[in-house]
Design a protein around this motif. Structure first.
Motif, PDB file in Angstrom:
ATOM      1  N   TYR A  89      -2.599  11.685   7.063  1.00 34.20           N
ATOM      2  CA  TYR A  89      -2.394  11.164   8.415  1.00 34.20           C
ATOM      3  C   TYR A  89      -2.962   9.754   8.555  1.00 34.20           C
ATOM      4  O   TYR A  89      -2.322   8.879   9.133  1.00 34.20           O
ATOM      5  CB  TYR A  89      -3.045  12.071   9.467  1.00 34.20           C
ATOM      6  N   THR A  90      -4.164   9.530   8.048  1.00 35.36           N
ATOM      7  CA  THR A  90      -4.745   8.195   8.171  1.00 35.36           C
ATOM      8  C   THR A  90      -3.978   7.179   7.317  1.00 35.36           C
ATOM      9  O   THR A  90      -3.813   6.033   7.725  1.00 35.36           O
ATOM     10  CB  THR A  90      -6.244   8.187   7.802  1.00 35.36           C
ATOM     11  N   ILE A  91      -3.503   7.597   6.165  1.00 35.22           N
ATOM     12  CA  ILE A  91      -2.714   6.685   5.328  1.00 35.22           C
ATOM     13  C   ILE A  91      -1.409   6.316   6.036  1.00 35.22           C
ATOM     14  O   ILE A  91      -0.975   5.155   5.986  1.00 35.22           O
ATOM     15  CB  ILE A  91      -2.454   7.304   3.939  1.00 35.22           C
ATOM     16  N   ILE A  92      -0.794   7.260   6.716  1.00 33.83           N
ATOM     17  CA  ILE A  92       0.423   6.957   7.488  1.00 33.83           C
ATOM     18  C   ILE A  92       0.110   5.895   8.545  1.00 33.83           C
ATOM     19  O   ILE A  92       0.877   4.947   8.733  1.00 33.83           O
ATOM     20  CB  ILE A  92       1.000   8.233   8.132  1.00 33.83           C
ATOM     21  N   GLY A  93      -1.024   6.044   9.215  1.00 28.26           N
ATOM     22  CA  GLY A  93      -1.433   5.030  10.194  1.00 28.26           C
ATOM     23  C   GLY A  93      -1.625   3.669   9.558  1.00 28.26           C
ATOM     24  O   GLY A  93      -1.229   2.640  10.120  1.00 28.26           O
ATOM     25  N   GLY A  94      -2.215   3.638   8.363  1.00 24.84           N
ATOM     26  CA  GLY A  94      -2.378   2.371   7.643  1.00 24.84           C
ATOM     27  C   GLY A  94      -1.049   1.770   7.232  1.00 24.84           C
ATOM     28  O   GLY A  94      -0.857   0.553   7.294  1.00 24.84           O
ATOM     29  N   LYS A  95      -0.103   2.606   6.822  1.00 22.47           N
ATOM     30  CA  LYS A  95       1.229   2.121   6.433  1.00 22.47           C
ATOM     31  C   LYS A  95       1.988   1.583   7.645  1.00 22.47           C
ATOM     32  O   LYS A  95       2.727   0.602   7.529  1.00 22.47           O
ATOM     33  CB  LYS A  95       2.035   3.231   5.760  1.00 22.47           C
ATOM     34  N   ILE A  96       1.820   2.219   8.797  1.00 25.97           N
ATOM     35  CA  ILE A  96       2.446   1.706  10.020  1.00 25.97           C
ATOM     36  C   ILE A  96       1.881   0.327  10.342  1.00 25.97           C
ATOM     37  O   ILE A  96       2.626  -0.596  10.693  1.00 25.97           O
ATOM     38  CB  ILE A  96       2.254   2.691  11.193  1.00 25.97           C
ATOM     39  N   TYR A  97       0.567   0.170  10.204  1.00 23.41           N
ATOM     40  CA  TYR A  97      -0.032  -1.138  10.421  1.00 23.41           C
ATOM     41  C   TYR A  97       0.508  -2.157   9.419  1.00 23.41           C
ATOM     42  O   TYR A  97       0.773  -3.304   9.780  1.00 23.41           O
ATOM     43  CB  TYR A  97      -1.562  -1.067  10.312  1.00 23.41           C
ATOM     44  N   GLU A  98       0.661  -1.747   8.179  1.00 24.79           N
ATOM     45  CA  GLU A  98       1.186  -2.653   7.151  1.00 24.79           C
ATOM     46  C   GLU A  98       2.582  -3.152   7.534  1.00 24.79           C
ATOM     47  O   GLU A  98       2.865  -4.342   7.400  1.00 24.79           O
ATOM     48  CB  GLU A  98       1.234  -1.900   5.815  1.00 24.79           C
ATOM     49  N   LYS A  99       3.432  -2.277   8.042  1.00 26.60           N
ATOM     50  CA  LYS A  99       4.760  -2.700   8.485  1.00 26.60           C
ATOM     51  C   LYS A  99       4.649  -3.632   9.694  1.00 26.60           C
ATOM     52  O   LYS A  99       5.389  -4.598   9.809  1.00 26.60           O
ATOM     53  CB  LYS A  99       5.619  -1.491   8.822  1.00 26.60           C
ATOM     54  N   TYR A 100       3.712  -3.319  10.592  1.00 27.87           N
ATOM     55  CA  TYR A 100       3.463  -4.161  11.753  1.00 27.87           C
ATOM     56  C   TYR A 100       2.996  -5.540  11.306  1.00 27.87           C
ATOM     57  O   TYR A 100       3.435  -6.563  11.847  1.00 27.87           O
ATOM     58  CB  TYR A 100       2.417  -3.492  12.648  1.00 27.87           C
ATOM     59  N   LEU A 101       2.142  -5.594  10.310  1.00 27.22           N
ATOM     60  CA  LEU A 101       1.603  -6.851   9.792  1.00 27.22           C
ATOM     61  C   LEU A 101       2.689  -7.686   9.142  1.00 27.22           C
ATOM     62  O   LEU A 101       2.716  -8.911   9.288  1.00 27.22           O
ATOM     63  CB  LEU A 101       0.482  -6.553   8.787  1.00 27.22           C
ATOM     64  N   LEU A 102       3.596  -7.056   8.421  1.00 26.70           N
ATOM     65  CA  LEU A 102       4.675  -7.772   7.733  1.00 26.70           C
ATOM     66  C   LEU A 102       5.685  -8.367   8.708  1.00 26.70           C
ATOM     67  O   LEU A 102       6.340  -9.351   8.391  1.00 26.70           O
ATOM     68  CB  LEU A 102       5.376  -6.855   6.742  1.00 26.70           C
ATOM     69  N   LYS A 103       5.804  -7.775   9.896  1.00 33.21           N
ATOM     70  CA  LYS A 103       6.737  -8.302  10.909  1.00 33.21           C
ATOM     71  C   LYS A 103       6.215  -9.557  11.579  1.00 33.21           C
ATOM     72  O   LYS A 103       6.978 -10.297  12.159  1.00 33.21           O
ATOM     73  CB  LYS A 103       7.026  -7.230  11.954  1.00 33.21           C
TER      74      LYS A 103
END
Length: 104
Positions: A89-103
């Motif tokens: 669950y926490t890794i999913i949250g980190g991956k969502i942030y990573e996509k947010y950061l790339l945008k």
């Protein structure tokens, strides 16, 4: 969840959760776990995934403690699912942030 009336009061000392209540609890724990991973990544300096994984490991350790304490007092699937799913669950949250950061 007790104060909202969703869960029964724990004052009696008797643990009596049915599967419906445990599924509700699992759903909000998933949301909080993913949100916690996102916020951790958002506030981390530098290597945000390292901070996210550390948070997930802490959650797993706490869940494992809960599993040991609750052994034989409730259904096994709920605390076991918390142990297994805390880190993902926490890794999913980190991956969502990573996509947010790339945008950006």
């Amino acid at each position: 969840m007790e104060k909202t009336g969703v869960f029964p009061s724990m004052e009696s000392g008797e643990i009596n959760f049915n599967n419906r209540l445990l599924l509700i609890s699992s759903a909000y724990r998933a949301i909080y776990g993913i949100l916690g991973g996102f916020i951790t990544a958002l506030t981390a300096q530098g290597k945000f995934m390292k901070a996210v994984i550390i948070l997930g490991c802490i959650g797993t350790a706490i869940s494992l403690t809960g599993l040991i304490v609750m052994w034989g007092k409730s259904t096994l699937w709920y605390p076991l699912s918390l142990v297994i799913l805390s880190l993902p669950y926490t890794i999913i949250g980190g991956k969502i942030y990573e996509k947010y950061l790339l945008k950006k």
